[in-house]
Design an enzyme around this catalytic site. Structure first.
Site, PDB file in Angstrom:
ATOM      1  N   TYR A 260     -13.060   0.703   4.574  1.00  7.32           N
ATOM      2  CA  TYR A 260     -13.632  -0.163   3.540  1.00  7.32           C
ATOM      3  C   TYR A 260     -12.749  -1.388   3.348  1.00  7.32           C
ATOM      4  O   TYR A 260     -11.559  -1.266   3.057  1.00  7.32           O
ATOM      5  CB  TYR A 260     -13.789   0.572   2.211  1.00  7.32           C
ATOM      6  CG  TYR A 260     -14.444  -0.322   1.178  1.00  7.32           C
ATOM      7  CD1 TYR A 260     -15.801  -0.590   1.260  1.00  7.32           C
ATOM      8  CD2 TYR A 260     -13.698  -0.946   0.186  1.00  7.32           C
ATOM      9  CE1 TYR A 260     -16.419  -1.444   0.355  1.00  7.32           C
ATOM     10  CE2 TYR A 260     -14.306  -1.797  -0.720  1.00  7.32           C
ATOM     11  CZ  TYR A 260     -15.666  -2.051  -0.633  1.00  7.32           C
ATOM     12  OH  TYR A 260     -16.271  -2.917  -1.511  1.00  7.32           O
TER      13      TYR A 260
ATOM     14  N   GLN B 237     -21.244   1.936  -3.738  1.00  8.15           N
ATOM     15  CA  GLN B 237     -22.377   2.309  -2.881  1.00  8.15           C
ATOM     16  C   GLN B 237     -21.957   2.414  -1.416  1.00  8.15           C
ATOM     17  O   GLN B 237     -22.495   3.242  -0.669  1.00  8.15           O
ATOM     18  CB  GLN B 237     -23.532   1.316  -3.047  1.00  8.15           C
ATOM     19  CG  GLN B 237     -23.219  -0.131  -2.762  1.00  8.15           C
ATOM     20  CD  GLN B 237     -22.704  -0.901  -3.964  1.00  8.15           C
ATOM     21  OE1 GLN B 237     -22.118  -0.332  -4.872  1.00  8.15           O
ATOM     22  NE2 GLN B 237     -22.927  -2.201  -3.960  1.00  8.15           N
TER      23      GLN B 237
ATOM     24  N   ASN C  83     -11.702  -1.990  -5.853  1.00  7.39           N
ATOM     25  CA  ASN C  83     -11.575  -2.118  -7.308  1.00  7.39           C
ATOM     26  C   ASN C  83     -11.720  -0.753  -7.979  1.00  7.39           C
ATOM     27  O   ASN C  83     -11.750   0.295  -7.317  1.00  7.39           O
ATOM     28  CB  ASN C  83     -12.603  -3.121  -7.841  1.00  7.39           C
ATOM     29  CG  ASN C  83     -14.041  -2.689  -7.557  1.00  7.39           C
ATOM     30  OD1 ASN C  83     -14.321  -1.520  -7.262  1.00  7.39           O
ATOM     31  ND2 ASN C  83     -14.966  -3.630  -7.642  1.00  7.39           N
TER      32      ASN C  83
ATOM     33  N   SER D 175      -2.496  -3.786  -6.986  1.00  9.96           N
ATOM     34  CA  SER D 175      -1.258  -4.074  -6.269  1.00  9.96           C
ATOM     35  C   SER D 175      -0.085  -4.247  -7.237  1.00  9.96           C
ATOM     36  O   SER D 175      -0.264  -4.637  -8.395  1.00  9.96           O
ATOM     37  CB  SER D 175      -1.427  -5.345  -5.434  1.00  9.96           C
ATOM     38  OG  SER D 175      -0.334  -5.511  -4.568  1.00  9.96           O
TER      39      SER D 175
ATOM     40  N   GLN E 175       2.309 -11.238  -5.846  1.00 10.10           N
ATOM     41  CA  GLN E 175       1.571 -10.026  -6.203  1.00 10.10           C
ATOM     42  C   GLN E 175       0.744 -10.221  -7.460  1.00 10.10           C
ATOM     43  O   GLN E 175      -0.355  -9.679  -7.596  1.00 10.10           O
ATOM     44  CB  GLN E 175       2.541  -8.863  -6.389  1.00 10.10           C
ATOM     45  CG  GLN E 175       3.159  -8.363  -5.098  1.00 10.10           C
ATOM     46  CD  GLN E 175       2.105  -7.973  -4.080  1.00 10.10           C
ATOM     47  OE1 GLN E 175       1.363  -7.015  -4.251  1.00 10.10           O
ATOM     48  NE2 GLN E 175       2.005  -8.741  -3.008  1.00 10.10           N
TER      49      GLN E 175
ATOM     50  N   HIS F  60      -2.908 -11.290  -7.120  1.00 11.25           N
ATOM     51  CA  HIS F  60      -3.919 -10.373  -6.577  1.00 11.25           C
ATOM     52  C   HIS F  60      -5.022 -10.105  -7.587  1.00 11.25           C
ATOM     53  O   HIS F  60      -6.204 -10.051  -7.241  1.00 11.25           O
ATOM     54  CB  HIS F  60      -3.266  -9.051  -6.177  1.00 11.25           C
ATOM     55  CG  HIS F  60      -2.869  -8.985  -4.736  1.00 11.25           C
ATOM     56  ND1 HIS F  60      -3.763  -9.062  -3.706  1.00 11.25           N
ATOM     57  CD2 HIS F  60      -1.649  -8.860  -4.159  1.00 11.25           C
ATOM     58  CE1 HIS F  60      -3.130  -8.992  -2.550  1.00 11.25           C
ATOM     59  NE2 HIS F  60      -1.844  -8.865  -2.787  1.00 11.25           N
TER      60      HIS F  60
ATOM     61  N   GLU G 136       4.769   0.312  -5.140  1.00  7.73           N
ATOM     62  CA  GLU G 136       4.055   0.114  -3.874  1.00  7.73           C
ATOM     63  C   GLU G 136       4.920  -0.730  -2.928  1.00  7.73           C
ATOM     64  O   GLU G 136       5.126  -0.382  -1.774  1.00  7.73           O
ATOM     65  CB  GLU G 136       2.730  -0.599  -4.152  1.00  7.73           C
ATOM     66  CG  GLU G 136       1.953  -0.950  -2.902  1.00  7.73           C
ATOM     67  CD  GLU G 136       0.761  -1.851  -3.202  1.00  7.73           C
ATOM     68  OE1 GLU G 136      -0.132  -1.942  -2.336  1.00  7.73           O
ATOM     69  OE2 GLU G 136       0.729  -2.499  -4.274  1.00  7.73           O
ATOM     70  N   HIS G 137       5.402  -1.865  -3.425  1.00 10.24           N
ATOM     71  CA  HIS G 137       6.294  -2.744  -2.662  1.00 10.24           C
ATOM     72  C   HIS G 137       7.631  -2.824  -3.387  1.00 10.24           C
ATOM     73  O   HIS G 137       7.665  -3.014  -4.605  1.00 10.24           O
ATOM     74  CB  HIS G 137       5.722  -4.161  -2.554  1.00 10.24           C
ATOM     75  CG  HIS G 137       4.333  -4.230  -1.999  1.00 10.24           C
ATOM     76  ND1 HIS G 137       3.218  -4.360  -2.810  1.00 10.24           N
ATOM     77  CD2 HIS G 137       3.874  -4.185  -0.729  1.00 10.24           C
ATOM     78  CE1 HIS G 137       2.132  -4.410  -2.054  1.00 10.24           C
ATOM     79  NE2 HIS G 137       2.501  -4.288  -0.785  1.00 10.24           N
TER      80      HIS G 137
ATOM     81  N   ASP H 114       2.195  -7.901   4.166  1.00 13.43           N
ATOM     82  CA  ASP H 114       0.760  -7.967   3.884  1.00 13.43           C
ATOM     83  C   ASP H 114      -0.032  -8.399   5.116  1.00 13.43           C
ATOM     84  O   ASP H 114      -1.196  -8.027   5.266  1.00 13.43           O
ATOM     85  CB  ASP H 114       0.497  -8.956   2.753  1.00 13.43           C
ATOM     86  CG  ASP H 114       0.453  -8.283   1.396  1.00 13.43           C
ATOM     87  OD1 ASP H 114       0.540  -7.050   1.337  1.00 13.43           O
ATOM     88  OD2 ASP H 114       0.333  -9.004   0.383  1.00 13.43           O
TER      89      ASP H 114
ATOM     90  N   GLU I   9       1.715  43.885   1.906  1.00  8.75           N
ATOM     91  CA  GLU I   9       0.575  43.217   1.273  1.00  8.75           C
ATOM     92  C   GLU I   9      -0.648  44.121   1.175  1.00  8.75           C
ATOM     93  O   GLU I   9      -1.701  43.685   0.683  1.00  8.75           O
ATOM     94  CB  GLU I   9       0.236  41.940   2.067  1.00  8.75           C
ATOM     95  CG  GLU I   9       1.381  40.921   2.049  1.00  8.75           C
ATOM     96  CD  GLU I   9       1.038  39.621   2.743  1.00  8.75           C
ATOM     97  OE1 GLU I   9      -0.046  39.539   3.379  1.00  8.75           O
ATOM     98  OE2 GLU I   9       1.845  38.676   2.648  1.00  8.75           O
TER      99      GLU I   9
ATOM    100  N   HIS J 245      -4.837  44.235   9.182  1.00 10.61           N
ATOM    101  CA  HIS J 245      -3.883  43.347   9.846  1.00 10.61           C
ATOM    102  C   HIS J 245      -2.934  44.164  10.729  1.00 10.61           C
ATOM    103  O   HIS J 245      -2.680  43.825  11.886  1.00 10.61           O
ATOM    104  CB  HIS J 245      -3.057  42.560   8.812  1.00 10.61           C
ATOM    105  CG  HIS J 245      -3.764  41.367   8.248  1.00 10.61           C
ATOM    106  ND1 HIS J 245      -4.904  41.465   7.507  1.00 10.61           N
ATOM    107  CD2 HIS J 245      -3.460  40.038   8.331  1.00 10.61           C
ATOM    108  CE1 HIS J 245      -5.294  40.252   7.133  1.00 10.61           C
ATOM    109  NE2 HIS J 245      -4.430  39.361   7.624  1.00 10.61           N
TER     110      HIS J 245
END
Length: 449
Positions: free
Chosen positions: A144, A206, A229, A255, A277, A280, A344-345, A378, A432, A437
């Protein structure tokens, strides 16, 4: 968040956005509250709306996608798939310099990610007992690439290159259409040059639903990758929790960057990294942790000046309203703040940045020294920019080839191997209470004798 700078307990009006705090005077709970990220997916209305979109796509397929394209993107068209004519026109729309930049980015990302390909493992754990581990590409992946306020051809590169290297048999990419019914040309070019052949003009929640469950045009995939988003993030969360849905790469939010700096740092560079950043989105967050109050003050001044030159100044300014500068007493304290925040960064603007690496545990991607802006990661240094946000760097890694693959183990025993293991298996099965087994071993050994 008010546009106020607070310096050493004093509030100074007139300075834009980001606030300065004396971090060493704060209790741990106060510091945690100060660095709290803006809320992303807590809105119940988003979850309700996303659920409705997913249900509609599952029920109506392509018809629902066309309906949502018109409703959310103002685009009315029938053919969801990007055709060869549109691919050709997209390449013509870009300049030679833009095409060269895309190719350079693909080459560097491919070079770094090709080195990540896992090797098979074969170990004889004891005589006659062989264990192996083999990697295989995921059968079908969905990529995506958002558009929103700005198209992201770099995201197409970061997703498509590792999928291609892994060798996933089915790779599809969804990206929102423009009002004229076409996809962004740079996204199309980046995706096709990175190896994607099936591109669909669908965005938002969607698109996630279409890839997770399939429609007449869009094939169902096993795993979905890519940022988005709050609606996209919510949709990814919902489909990953449904056994009939699809797995996802990682939880993701807006971000963020944390710059760790000492008195040797260049205030102009630090401010530019923070603003890169902040632009963004309004829900992005930028943090500076520094041992120098003088640097902190210079950075605020630089931000004020540089903000005036940005085309997305309004977006960056709003993000700065919920961002912070912390002045602390030592580099060790700054490292502790960074590890707790798990950015993240993480940018290290200190005298000897590499010396701090052994102490840094939680970060999506780290940038060393004054000549390494976050923007190179990036786009085209070679590392992947799809990274865990919102503190998930404590438990998640950035995107790599391994996430487009699955691992299977294999074991093979000889008669000697089973005889060597048999007593231990029977004993553990007895602990067990699993008689069958144990019998699976003892019946073989008896039959052999």
């Amino acid at each position: 968040c008010k546009f106020v700078a607070r310096i050493a307990g004093r509030e100074d009006a007139g300075l834009l956005g980001i606030r300065i705090h004396n971090g060493s005077r704060l209790a741990a709970a106060e510091r945690d509250a100060l660095l709290q990220r803006p809320a992303v997916t807590g809105d119940a209305a988003i979850r309700t709306g996303t659920t409705a979109i997913i249900e509609t796509v599952r029920r109506d397929g392509d018809a629902a996608l066309r309906q949502f394209n018109q409703k959310f993107d103002g685009a009315a068209f029938n053919e969801l798939r990007v055709g060869q004519d549109e691919i050709d026109h997209a390449q013509d729309a870009l300049s030679p310099e833009q095409l060269a930049a895309i190719d350079l980015a693909i080459d560097n990302v491919r070079r770094f990610h090709r080195a990540q390909m896992p090797s098979s493992i074969r170990v004889e754990t004891m005589p006659g007992v062989v264990c192996e581990r083999h990697s295989h590409p995921i059968d079908a992946v969905g990529l995506y690439v958002p558009a929103g306020t700005a198209p992201l051809p770099s995201a197409a590169i970061m997703l498509a290159v590792p999928a291609d290297i892994a060798g996933c048999p089915v790779q599809i990419l969804c990206t929102p259409p423009r009002p004229d019914g076409t996809a962004d040309p740079a996204v199309i070019v980046a995706a096709t040059r990175a190896g994607v052949r099936d591109i669909f003009k669908v965005g938002g929640a969607q698109a996630i639903a279409a890839m997770a469950y399939g429609t007449e045009s869009i094939p169902r995939v096993c795993k979905i990758f890519g940022p988005g988003n709050a609606w996209v993030t919510c949709a990814k969360t919902l489909v990953s929790g449904d056994p009939s849905g699809a797995a996802i790469d990682m939880p993701a939010g807006p971000s963020e960057v944390l710059v760790l700096a000492d008195g040797s740092a260049n205030a102009e560079f630090v401010a530019s990294d923070l603003l890169s950043q902040a632009e963004h989105g309004t829900d992005s967050q930028v943090i500076l942790v520094t041992t120098s109050a003088q640097l902190a003050a210079k950075v605020v001044t630089e931000i004020d000046e540089q903000l005036k030159t940005l085309s997305r100044a309004d977006i960056a300014a709003e993000a700065l309203g919920c961002s912070r500068i912390l002045v602390v007493d030592s580099i060790e304290e700054a490292i502790a703040v960074s590890n707790d925040y798990a950015p993240e960064h993480l940018i290290l603007q200190v005298a000897e940045p590499r010396s701090l690496l052994p102490q840094l545990r939680n970060a999506g991607s780290i940038f060393l020294g004054e000549w390494t802006p976050e923007s190179v990661g990036d786009y085209c240094s070679g590392t992947n920019h799809v990274l865990p946000t919102y503190g998930f760097a404590r438990t998640y890694s950035g995107l790599g080839v391994d996430q487009f693959m699955r691992q299977m183990t294999v074991q093979e025993l000889s008669r000697e191997g089973l005889e060597n293991l048999g007593d231990a298996v029977v004993s553990l099965a007895g602990l067990e209470g699993l008689d069958a087994h144990a019998a699976a071993v003892t019946r073989r050994l008896k039959a052999r004798s």
